[in-house]
Write a protein that holds these residues in place. Structure first.
Motif, short mmCIF file in Angstrom:
data_model
loop_
_atom_site.label_atom_id
_atom_site.label_comp_id
_atom_site.label_asym_id
_atom_site.label_seq_id
_atom_site.Cartn_x
_atom_site.Cartn_y
_atom_site.Cartn_z
N SER A 55 -0.95 2.30 1.65
CA SER A 55 0.33 2.94 1.68
C SER A 55 1.52 2.04 1.07
CB SER A 55 1.00 3.46 2.94
OG SER A 55 0.79 2.06 3.82
N TRP A 87 -3.57 3.97 7.35
CA TRP A 87 -2.35 3.73 6.32
C TRP A 87 -2.83 2.62 5.50
CZ3 TRP A 87 0.40 7.25 4.54
CH2 TRP A 87 1.05 8.45 5.19
N LEU A 104 0.63 10.80 2.35
CA LEU A 104 -0.64 10.79 2.66
C LEU A 104 -1.40 11.85 1.63
CD1 LEU A 104 -3.30 10.38 4.26
CD2 LEU A 104 -2.25 12.50 5.80
#
Length: 155
Positions: A155, A150, A95
């Protein structure tokens, strides 16, 4: 329970989950989440892995091997665990790297240390304040990085 290893020839809910995540990242066409890991899904997985492999910008410190297999390493990028203030570990580190990659002072999570502290929370909320989900709806600004955030972070 961890997601199972899936590959060409696999079928079932785990394949459907991976296909949905690939659709949301524009690697598969909408409506191709049939739960069958065929050649189209294999190509999508390999393309996703390639874009996150060594030498590519999106590899960060979590590069993927281009093998067409959705195992633990690929699952950790395609469907990371939810993280929030107080979380620690590789998901938080990913992250933080994703947020840093924007090179925007508002999205700077502080040091990339795998510790979801107040700077990371502020950066997540700033991101959520302007990002949208796959359907074009604004993200909830709550500082919690779940599936929609996400996906918006690629991601």
């Amino acid at each position: 329970m961890a997601d199972p290893i899936i590959k060409l020839g696999s079928t079932g809910d785990a394949v459907k989950k991976a296909q949905k995540a690939l659709i949301q990242r524009f690697y598969l066409a909408v409506g191709t989440d049939d739960g069958i890991f065929g050649h189209v899904t294999d190509f999508a997985v390999r393309s996703y892995q390639n874009d996150r492999s060594v030498g590519h910008f999106n590899a960060f410190s979590f590069p993927l091997v281009i093998d067409g297999i959705v195992g633990q390493q690929t699952w950790s990028r395609l469907a990371p665990d939810t993280v929030k203030k107080g979380s620690k570990g590789s998901g938080v580190r990913l992250l933080q790297e994703l947020l840093k990659s924007f090179a925007d002072p508002q999205l700077d999570p502080g040091p990339i240390d795998g510790d979801f502290g107040p700077l990371t929370e502020t950066a997540v909320k700033a991101f959520q304040g302007f990002a949208v989900d796959f359907d074009g709806n604004p993200l909830t600004v709550d500082g919690i990085v779940g599936p929609k955030t996400w996906t918006a972070l690629w991601s």
